[in-house]
Design an enzyme around this catalytic site. Structure first.
Site, PDB file in Angstrom:
ATOM      1  CE  LYS A   1       0.040   1.339   7.172  1.00  0.00           C
ATOM      2  NZ  LYS A   1       0.283   1.241   8.624  1.00  0.00           N
ATOM      3  CG  ASN A   2      -3.351   0.628   9.395  1.00  0.00           C
ATOM      4  OD1 ASN A   2      -2.229   0.150   9.279  1.00  0.00           O
ATOM      5  ND2 ASN A   2      -3.576   1.912   9.636  1.00  0.00           N
TER       6      ASN A   2
ATOM      7  NE  ARG B   1       6.475   1.351   8.121  1.00  0.00           N
ATOM      8  CZ  ARG B   1       6.272   1.565   9.398  1.00  0.00           C
ATOM      9  NH1 ARG B   1       6.890   2.558   9.993  1.00  0.00           N
ATOM     10  NH2 ARG B   1       5.464   0.806  10.095  1.00  0.00           N
TER      11      ARG B   1
ATOM     12  NE  ARG C   1       1.830   4.556  17.344  1.00  0.00           N
ATOM     13  CZ  ARG C   1       1.832   4.138  16.085  1.00  0.00           C
ATOM     14  NH1 ARG C   1       2.802   4.488  15.277  1.00  0.00           N
ATOM     15  NH2 ARG C   1       0.871   3.366  15.638  1.00  0.00           N
TER      16      ARG C   1
ATOM     17  CG  ASP D   1      -3.591   6.882  10.021  1.00  0.00           C
ATOM     18  OD1 ASP D   1      -2.747   7.350  10.807  1.00  0.00           O
ATOM     19  OD2 ASP D   1      -3.992   5.697  10.080  1.00  0.00           O
TER      20      ASP D   1
ATOM     21  CB  ILE E   1      -4.966  10.236  17.566  1.00  0.00           C
ATOM     22  CG1 ILE E   1      -6.407  10.513  17.105  1.00  0.00           C
ATOM     23  CG2 ILE E   1      -4.727   8.744  17.767  1.00  0.00           C
ATOM     24  CD1 ILE E   1      -7.501   9.988  17.982  1.00  0.00           C
TER      25      ILE E   1
ATOM     26  NE  ARG F   1       4.051   2.067  17.732  1.00  0.00           N
ATOM     27  CZ  ARG F   1       4.625   2.191  18.917  1.00  0.00           C
ATOM     28  NH1 ARG F   1       5.884   2.538  19.000  1.00  0.00           N
ATOM     29  NH2 ARG F   1       3.946   1.979  20.010  1.00  0.00           N
TER      30      ARG F   1
ATOM     31  CB  CYS G   1       7.430   5.531  16.509  1.00  0.00           C
ATOM     32  SG  CYS G   1       5.758   6.088  16.308  1.00  0.00           S
TER      33      CYS G   1
HETATM   34  N1  EPU Z   1      -2.386   4.262  23.385  1.00  0.00           N
HETATM   35  C1  EPU Z   1      -2.029   4.118  24.716  1.00  0.00           C
HETATM   36  N2  EPU Z   1      -1.963   2.866  25.252  1.00  0.00           N
HETATM   37  C2  EPU Z   1      -2.208   1.754  24.505  1.00  0.00           C
HETATM   38  C3  EPU Z   1      -2.583   1.890  23.160  1.00  0.00           C
HETATM   39  C4  EPU Z   1      -2.657   3.174  22.630  1.00  0.00           C
HETATM   40  O1  EPU Z   1      -1.796   5.111  25.413  1.00  0.00           O
HETATM   41  O2  EPU Z   1      -2.117   0.653  25.049  1.00  0.00           O
HETATM   42  C5  EPU Z   1      -2.498   5.612  22.815  1.00  0.00           C
HETATM   43  C6  EPU Z   1      -1.495   5.830  21.674  1.00  0.00           C
HETATM   44  O3  EPU Z   1      -0.244   6.243  22.171  1.00  0.00           O
HETATM   45  C7  EPU Z   1      -2.199   6.898  20.864  1.00  0.00           C
HETATM   46  C8  EPU Z   1      -3.688   6.529  21.020  1.00  0.00           C
HETATM   47  O4  EPU Z   1      -3.755   5.727  22.189  1.00  0.00           O
HETATM   48  O5  EPU Z   1      -1.949   8.157  21.417  1.00  0.00           O
HETATM   49  C9  EPU Z   1      -4.307   5.761  19.873  1.00  0.00           C
HETATM   50  O6  EPU Z   1      -3.446   4.716  19.482  1.00  0.00           O
HETATM   51  P1  EPU Z   1      -3.926   3.365  18.801  1.00  0.00           P
HETATM   52  O7  EPU Z   1      -3.560   2.232  19.687  1.00  0.00           O
HETATM   53  O8  EPU Z   1      -5.348   3.473  18.353  1.00  0.00           O
HETATM   54  O9  EPU Z   1      -2.989   3.317  17.520  1.00  0.00           O
HETATM   55  P2  EPU Z   1      -2.391   2.015  16.888  1.00  0.00           P
HETATM   56  O10 EPU Z   1      -3.343   0.908  17.056  1.00  0.00           O
HETATM   57  O11 EPU Z   1      -0.993   1.840  17.339  1.00  0.00           O
HETATM   58  C10 EPU Z   1      -3.486   2.287  14.523  1.00  0.00           C
HETATM   59  C11 EPU Z   1      -2.994   2.402  13.120  1.00  0.00           C
HETATM   60  C12 EPU Z   1      -2.335   3.762  12.941  1.00  0.00           C
HETATM   61  C13 EPU Z   1      -3.397   4.831  13.248  1.00  0.00           C
HETATM   62  C14 EPU Z   1      -3.953   4.640  14.645  1.00  0.00           C
HETATM   63  C15 EPU Z   1      -5.076   5.592  14.996  1.00  0.00           C
HETATM   64  C16 EPU Z   1      -2.509   0.099  12.605  1.00  0.00           C
HETATM   65  C17 EPU Z   1      -1.500  -0.937  12.294  1.00  0.00           C
HETATM   66  N3  EPU Z   1      -2.053   1.325  12.861  1.00  0.00           N
HETATM   67  O12 EPU Z   1      -2.332   2.428  15.365  1.00  0.00           O
HETATM   68  O13 EPU Z   1      -1.936   3.863  11.598  1.00  0.00           O
HETATM   69  O14 EPU Z   1      -2.824   6.116  13.139  1.00  0.00           O
HETATM   70  O15 EPU Z   1      -4.454   3.290  14.792  1.00  0.00           O
HETATM   71  O16 EPU Z   1      -6.124   5.447  14.120  1.00  0.00           O
HETATM   72  O17 EPU Z   1      -3.703  -0.164  12.581  1.00  0.00           O
HETATM   73  C18 EPU Z   1      -0.642   4.626   9.800  1.00  0.00           C
HETATM   74  O18 EPU Z   1      -1.230   3.807   9.075  1.00  0.00           O
HETATM   75  O19 EPU Z   1       0.106   5.546   9.327  1.00  0.00           O
HETATM   76  C19 EPU Z   1      -0.822   4.579  11.254  1.00  0.00           C
HETATM   77  C20 EPU Z   1       0.012   5.177  12.100  1.00  0.00           C
END
Ligand code: EPU
Length: 418
Positions: free
Chosen positions: A23-24, A398, A123, A306, A328, A94, A118
């Site tokens: 998915k990701n 999802r 996030r 995850d 995380i 998101r 969320c």
């Molecule tokens: N964060 C910030 N500022 C930012 C971006 C992130 O503070 O600008 C913080 C977030 O709040 C979090 C941490 O940094 O505490 C890491 O967040 P990240 O941005 O890496 O997460 P994401 O990109 O929103 C992706 C996956 C998630 C997975 C995380 C961590 C996708 C679409 N989603 O989310 O997947 O948990 O990386 O590996 O790639 C899932 O599949 O169930 C899922 C939630």
């Protein structure tokens, strides 16, 4: 009433199961098609609710999307019809924020709803915005939307304050069409980032170092079409292996990428499972009873957040005490209280959870709160004595392709009830 899963637990899961595509990795790959007027064909796109949302989002931006006879998903965005990712879609998913970089790079304009918090944490997307500003974008927040503008993005050096997966992906896509060289420091090393870089490379982008913490992107004037096969889903793979381990079974996953599973496999071994890896196959033979283990989530190649909920279900029936530390997301223990309804003994305190293993779960009605939490409740239900009903399974849909069908063909008694 929304669909529920009814599980009659207590049967060991055994047999072979093919892993679906990630998915990701599929979501950023679909968004990358916005960077070119030529067709991008993706093989192996999983049938998930999030993919349906991504297709609706892209269609609204002007994409023509078709399913090819050979199984490929063809996306073509001849011209952009809009620059906006509306709140209805961003609040549903998101990852919609992944259109920000491509829209801005292709047309100099993007309007994307702010995702807000969320179920698992606040996030924010400040690192995405900070990076785009470094590439020369003017960023404003108006009426709940991010408005980004740039005549042509210019390469720059961006050091992220923290490791962000979608942040790295957004910036990599934007920088691919920027003028000059961009260096991303403290980049996410997740396999999904490297997979996106491979797709962008096939489209003509010049990217080096994806999969490491330093990515160098030399911008090009234009990107073209490409065909790309999406990597296997390491989280689905891990979830299926835990299904074997928690039920005292023997599960082999096929079409997997074991090199993406190192932390998960090491932890399964620590829990007493026997792991056999053979090219794209991984077999997990369950221990008599799982052993306790401590877990700390970390960015890749650390233990994935995850997989935290699924391991909490496993450790809940392990021999001894385990400690789980979530680094995380600040609110990713919502499944703990539901697992307790099945008889687990879990206490959470901020970012840590102490799990005191019980000898067995008892079936009960439980409610899913997010995608991976739903998976952990299903796993616990498979191990429980009696009937477990998991409601709100739309969370599961999802990100898992027909999970209950896969589990059923491994021997689970599991049924979807409308
Ligand atoms: N964060 C910030 N500022 C930012 C971006 C992130 O503070 O600008 C913080 C977030 O709040 C979090 C941490 O940094 O505490 C890491 O967040 P990240 O941005 O890496 O997460 P994401 O990109 O929103 C992706 C996956 C998630 C997975 C995380 C961590 C996708 C679409 N989603 O989310 O997947 O948990 O990386 O590996 O790639 C899932 O599949 O169930 C899922 C939630």
């Amino acid at each position: 009433m929304a669909a529920r899963l009814v599980i009659e637990g207590g049967r060991p899961l055994c047999g072979e199961m093919r892993v679906s595509a990630a998915k990701n990795a599929a979501l950023p790959a679909l968004c990358a098609a916005l960077l070119t007027a030529e067709p991008v064909v993706l093989d192996n796109v999983p049938a998930l609710a999030d993919v349906v949302t991504a297709r609706a989002l892209l269609a609204g931006l002007g994409a023509a999307i078709s399913d090819e006879a050979d199984g490929g998903t063809r996306v073509i965005v001849r011209t952009l019809a809009s620059h906006e990712a509306p709140y209805e879609l961003v609040s549903t998913m998101r990852a919609s924020v992944l259109v920000l970089g491509p829209l801005l790079a292709r047309s100099g304009l993007a309007r994307v709803a702010l995702p807000g918090g969320c179920a698992i944490g606040v996030r924010p997307i400040d690192q995405h915005l900070k990076g785009l500003a470094k590439l020369g974008a003017d960023i404003a927040i108006r009426n709940g939307y991010v408005e980004a503008r740039a005549s042509r993005l210019k390469g720059g050096r961006i050091t992220s304050d923290l490791v962000t997966v979608t942040g790295t992906e957004n910036l990599m896509m934007a920088a691919a069409l920027a003028e000059g060289t961009t260096i991303l420091e403290n980049a996410a090393r997740e396999p999904e980032v490297a997979d996106l870089a491979r797709l962008l490379g096939a489209m003509g982008a010049r990217i080096e170092g994806a999969g490491t913490e330093r990515i160098e992107i030399e911008g090009v004037a234009e990107l073209g079409g490409a065909r790309h096969r999406i990597i296997p889903d390491r989280i689905e793979a891990g979830t299926l292996l835990v299904a074997g381990a928690i039920t005292g079974g023997d599960v082999t996953i096929t079409d997997a990428a074991p090199r993406h599973l190192t932390a998960t496999l090491a932890k399964l071994e620590e829990c007493g499972a026997e792991i056999f890896v053979d090219r794209d196959r991984v077999r997990c033979r369950a221990p008599e009873r799982p052993l306790a283990a401590d877990i700390i989530t970390n960015p890749f190649p650390g233990f994935p957040t995850d997989m935290q909920a699924q391991f909490m279900a496993l450790l809940g029936v392990a021999e001894g005490h385990s400690k789980i530390t979530e680094t995380i997301f600040e609110n990713r223990f919502m499944h703990a209280a539901e697992l307790c309804r099945l008889g687990a003994r879990i206490e959470t305190d901020g970012a840590t959870a102490v799990v005191r293993g019980v000898s067995a779960y008892q079936g009960a009605p439980v409610m899913a709160t997010d995608l991976r939490a739903s998976a952990s409740l299903v796993l616990a239900g498979l191990a429980a004595r009696g009937i477990t009903e998991v409601s709100r399974v739309y969370h599961l849909d999802r990100g898992y392709e027909r999970l209950e069908a896969k589990l059923a063909s491994l021997g689970a008694r599991i049924e979807r009830v409308a």
